[in-house]
Design a protein around this motif. Structure first.
Motif, PDB file in Angstrom:
ATOM      1  N   MET A 217       0.843  -1.197   0.000  1.00  0.00           N
ATOM      2  CA  MET A 217       0.000   0.000   0.000  1.00  0.00           C
ATOM      3  C   MET A 217       0.875   1.242   0.000  1.00  0.00           C
ATOM      4  O   MET A 217       1.813   1.355   0.778  1.00  0.00           O
ATOM      5  N   SER A 218       0.571   2.176  -0.886  1.00  0.00           N
ATOM      6  CA  SER A 218       1.408   3.366  -0.999  1.00  0.00           C
ATOM      7  C   SER A 218       1.194   4.289   0.194  1.00  0.00           C
ATOM      8  O   SER A 218       0.117   4.333   0.792  1.00  0.00           O
ATOM      9  N   LYS A 219       2.232   5.037   0.528  1.00  0.00           N
ATOM     10  CA  LYS A 219       2.149   5.966   1.649  1.00  0.00           C
ATOM     11  C   LYS A 219       1.333   7.191   1.240  1.00  0.00           C
ATOM     12  O   LYS A 219       1.426   7.656   0.104  1.00  0.00           O
ATOM     13  N   PRO A 220       0.567   7.758   2.165  1.00  0.00           N
ATOM     14  CA  PRO A 220      -0.152   9.004   1.864  1.00  0.00           C
ATOM     15  C   PRO A 220       0.824  10.135   1.576  1.00  0.00           C
ATOM     16  O   PRO A 220       1.927  10.184   2.137  1.00  0.00           O
ATOM     17  N   GLU A 221       0.406  11.044   0.719  1.00  0.00           N
ATOM     18  CA  GLU A 221       1.227  12.208   0.415  1.00  0.00           C
ATOM     19  C   GLU A 221       0.789  13.380   1.290  1.00  0.00           C
ATOM     20  O   GLU A 221      -0.406  13.668   1.402  1.00  0.00           O
ATOM     21  N   ILE A 222       1.754  14.029   1.923  1.00  0.00           N
ATOM     22  CA  ILE A 222       1.448  15.180   2.772  1.00  0.00           C
ATOM     23  C   ILE A 222       2.339  16.360   2.391  1.00  0.00           C
ATOM     24  O   ILE A 222       3.429  16.182   1.852  1.00  0.00           O
ATOM     25  N   LEU A 223       1.846  17.537   2.719  1.00  0.00           N
ATOM     26  CA  LEU A 223       2.596  18.776   2.500  1.00  0.00           C
ATOM     27  C   LEU A 223       3.193  19.215   3.833  1.00  0.00           C
ATOM     28  O   LEU A 223       2.514  19.222   4.864  1.00  0.00           O
ATOM     29  N   VAL A 224       4.468  19.568   3.807  1.00  0.00           N
ATOM     30  CA  VAL A 224       5.159  20.066   4.997  1.00  0.00           C
ATOM     31  C   VAL A 224       5.477  21.535   4.737  1.00  0.00           C
ATOM     32  O   VAL A 224       6.317  21.850   3.892  1.00  0.00           O
ATOM     33  N   THR A 225       4.821  22.424   5.449  1.00  0.00           N
ATOM     34  CA  THR A 225       4.920  23.844   5.107  1.00  0.00           C
ATOM     35  C   THR A 225       6.166  24.521   5.648  1.00  0.00           C
ATOM     36  O   THR A 225       6.679  25.451   5.030  1.00  0.00           O
ATOM     37  N   ASP A 226       6.663  24.065   6.807  1.00  0.00           N
ATOM     38  CA  ASP A 226       7.729  24.778   7.500  1.00  0.00           C
ATOM     39  C   ASP A 226       8.939  23.885   7.740  1.00  0.00           C
ATOM     40  O   ASP A 226       8.845  22.657   7.669  1.00  0.00           O
ATOM     41  N   ARG A 227      10.050  24.532   8.073  1.00  0.00           N
ATOM     42  CA  ARG A 227      11.249  23.784   8.448  1.00  0.00           C
ATOM     43  C   ARG A 227      11.121  23.400   9.931  1.00  0.00           C
ATOM     44  O   ARG A 227      11.557  24.119  10.830  1.00  0.00           O
ATOM     45  N   PHE A 228      10.525  22.258  10.151  1.00  0.00           N
ATOM     46  CA  PHE A 228      10.274  21.815  11.514  1.00  0.00           C
ATOM     47  C   PHE A 228      11.531  21.198  12.133  1.00  0.00           C
ATOM     48  O   PHE A 228      12.524  20.928  11.452  1.00  0.00           O
ATOM     49  N   ILE A 229      11.456  20.959  13.433  1.00  0.00           N
ATOM     50  CA  ILE A 229      12.559  20.337  14.148  1.00  0.00           C
ATOM     51  C   ILE A 229      12.737  18.890  13.679  1.00  0.00           C
ATOM     52  O   ILE A 229      11.816  18.298  13.116  1.00  0.00           O
ATOM     53  N   PRO A 230      13.917  18.293  13.916  1.00  0.00           N
ATOM     54  CA  PRO A 230      14.197  16.952  13.390  1.00  0.00           C
ATOM     55  C   PRO A 230      13.186  15.884  13.766  1.00  0.00           C
ATOM     56  O   PRO A 230      12.874  15.008  12.948  1.00  0.00           O
ATOM     57  N   VAL A 231      12.654  15.916  14.994  1.00  0.00           N
ATOM     58  CA  VAL A 231      11.706  14.871  15.390  1.00  0.00           C
ATOM     59  C   VAL A 231      10.478  14.880  14.478  1.00  0.00           C
ATOM     60  O   VAL A 231       9.895  13.823  14.196  1.00  0.00           O
ATOM     61  N   VAL A 232      10.097  16.053  13.985  1.00  0.00           N
ATOM     62  CA  VAL A 232       8.956  16.153  13.074  1.00  0.00           C
ATOM     63  C   VAL A 232       9.343  15.696  11.676  1.00  0.00           C
ATOM     64  O   VAL A 232       8.690  14.825  11.090  1.00  0.00           O
ATOM     65  N   LEU A 233      10.411  16.249  11.141  1.00  0.00           N
ATOM     66  CA  LEU A 233      10.798  15.920   9.769  1.00  0.00           C
ATOM     67  C   LEU A 233      11.154  14.446   9.623  1.00  0.00           C
ATOM     68  O   LEU A 233      10.755  13.787   8.650  1.00  0.00           O
ATOM     69  N   ASP A 234      11.882  13.914  10.603  1.00  0.00           N
ATOM     70  CA  ASP A 234      12.246  12.487  10.541  1.00  0.00           C
ATOM     71  C   ASP A 234      11.002  11.610  10.627  1.00  0.00           C
ATOM     72  O   ASP A 234      10.868  10.625   9.882  1.00  0.00           O
ATOM     73  N   GLY A 235      10.090  11.950  11.528  1.00  0.00           N
ATOM     74  CA  GLY A 235       8.875  11.154  11.681  1.00  0.00           C
ATOM     75  C   GLY A 235       7.995  11.200  10.452  1.00  0.00           C
ATOM     76  O   GLY A 235       7.448  10.177  10.021  1.00  0.00           O
ATOM     77  N   LEU A 236       7.862  12.370   9.855  1.00  0.00           N
ATOM     78  CA  LEU A 236       7.027  12.506   8.673  1.00  0.00           C
ATOM     79  C   LEU A 236       7.646  11.812   7.465  1.00  0.00           C
ATOM     80  O   LEU A 236       6.950  11.136   6.698  1.00  0.00           O
ATOM     81  N   ASN A 237       8.945  11.974   7.293  1.00  0.00           N
ATOM     82  CA  ASN A 237       9.599  11.378   6.135  1.00  0.00           C
ATOM     83  C   ASN A 237       9.589   9.854   6.178  1.00  0.00           C
ATOM     84  O   ASN A 237       9.614   9.199   5.128  1.00  0.00           O
ATOM     85  N   SER A 238       9.531   9.285   7.377  1.00  0.00           N
ATOM     86  CA  SER A 238       9.493   7.831   7.481  1.00  0.00           C
ATOM     87  C   SER A 238       8.096   7.268   7.257  1.00  0.00           C
ATOM     88  O   SER A 238       7.942   6.113   6.837  1.00  0.00           O
TER      89      SER A 238
END
Length: 320
Positions: free
Chosen positions: A1-22
């Motif tokens: 099953m393909s992963k949902p596509e999301i928009l990331v508007t801001d340069r968030f802290i690593p815990v956010v970017l790492d969690g979202l990218n995974s």
């Protein structure tokens, strides 16, 4: 099953970017040389948005995403998002309450003490080599003072608990009185300001509270009054605040938020007795990591389990 596509508007802290990218296919708008081109190319695929505070999520912006299901906001305040309009499209909006409550309450109390006792000014005085005699006695004190809290929500209650331990009398103003507290309730903000010595704003932003703290409120607070704001800068008429400080309508102020951040009026900067902080009430690594993780968890929980963790009041979701 393909992963949902999301928009990331801001340069968030690593815990956010790492969690979202995974967990998702991410489109990081903050990296784009041409954000408009990115939006035009991916808007139809976007099912979720990790939102910061650089973009106003008004109806026109929200309508660009025909398949949007959820907007997960970083922060407890979400006045940058038209959550009521999102609800008309059955789009969930979430925020990050609770995890920052105690940190913000600590900062509020610290800011109140700094303001009353001129701690910032006295430190600058020492660093400037002026300690050849005693620092002038401060006019302000919290001993025997009454604290009025505008916005007795989670954060307001946490501040009140700390103020009680400092032997301050606590009262408050909300739209309606609360059944779960014994603090004195005032039906209007003017009445609260007239009663208290320290008026502390912990209220949310948005059209309902814009400039609600104005000339009349400062007059009611009076020349011995202190004003503290850790809520939203938009709640305060900054021109009226500056005039109240310059004319000694009130004694002093301690501010962590401003109307047009990061712009701070030069008139406030020029006042040595006023305490100014750069919106740092929740800005510890510990607390920001917790906020970021909750933002990620709201998105992952929605797409995995079909339920948000912390939906905002306007979101069309059953409340327990």
């Amino acid at each position: 099953m393909s992963k949902p596509e999301i928009l990331v508007t801001d340069r968030f802290i690593p815990v956010v970017l790492d969690g979202l990218n995974s967990a998702f296919v991410t489109h990081e708008l903050w990296k784009a040389d041409d954000p408009e081109a990115v939006l035009s190319s991916v808007a139809g695929n976007i099912r979720g948005i990790a939102a910061g505070h650089t973009i106003p999520f008004n109806a026109d912006f929200i309508d660009r995403f025909p398949n949007l299901e959820i907007i997960a906001n970083f922060g407890v305040g979400y006045d940058n998002i038209d959550a009521a309009y999102a609800a008309t499209r059955n789009i969930l909006v979430t925020n990050t309450p609770d995890v920052l409550t105690e940190e913000v309450a600590d900062t509020a109390i610290g800011l109140m003490i700094m303001t009353a006792r001129e701690l910032s000014a006295s430190e600058r005085w020492l660093r400037a080599g002026n300690w050849n005699g005693p620092y002038p006695l401060t006019r302000g004190t919290l001993r025997g003072k009454k604290l009025g809290i505008f916005g007795l929500g989670r954060i307001g209650k946490a501040i009140a608990r700390r103020a009680e331990a400092m032997l301050m009398e606590v009262s408050y103003h909300n739209r309606n009185p609360l059944a779960d507290v014994d603090y004195r309730y005032f039906a209007t903000l003017t009445e609260l300001a007239a009663h208290c010595d320290v008026l502390l704003c912990a209220a949310p932003g948005g059209p309902a509270t814009r400039h609600i703290i104005n000339t009349d409120i400062f007059k009611a607070l009076g020349p011995e009054g202190m004003f503290i704001n850790i809520g939203r800068g938009s709640t305060v008429d900054e021109t009226a605040l500056i005039e109240a400080l310059q004319n000694e309508t009130i004694m002093t102020a301690g501010l962590d938020v401003f109307e047009f951040e990061p712009k701070v009026p030069q008139a406030l900067i020029d006042m040595d007795h006023v305490v100014l902080l750069p919106h740092v009430a929740s800005a510890s690594q510990h607390t920001r990591d917790a906020m970021g993780q909750l933002q990620v968890d709201n998105l992952t929980h929605w797409f995995k389990n079909g339920a948000p963790i912390t939906p905002v009041a306007e979101t069309p979701w059953p409340r327990s």
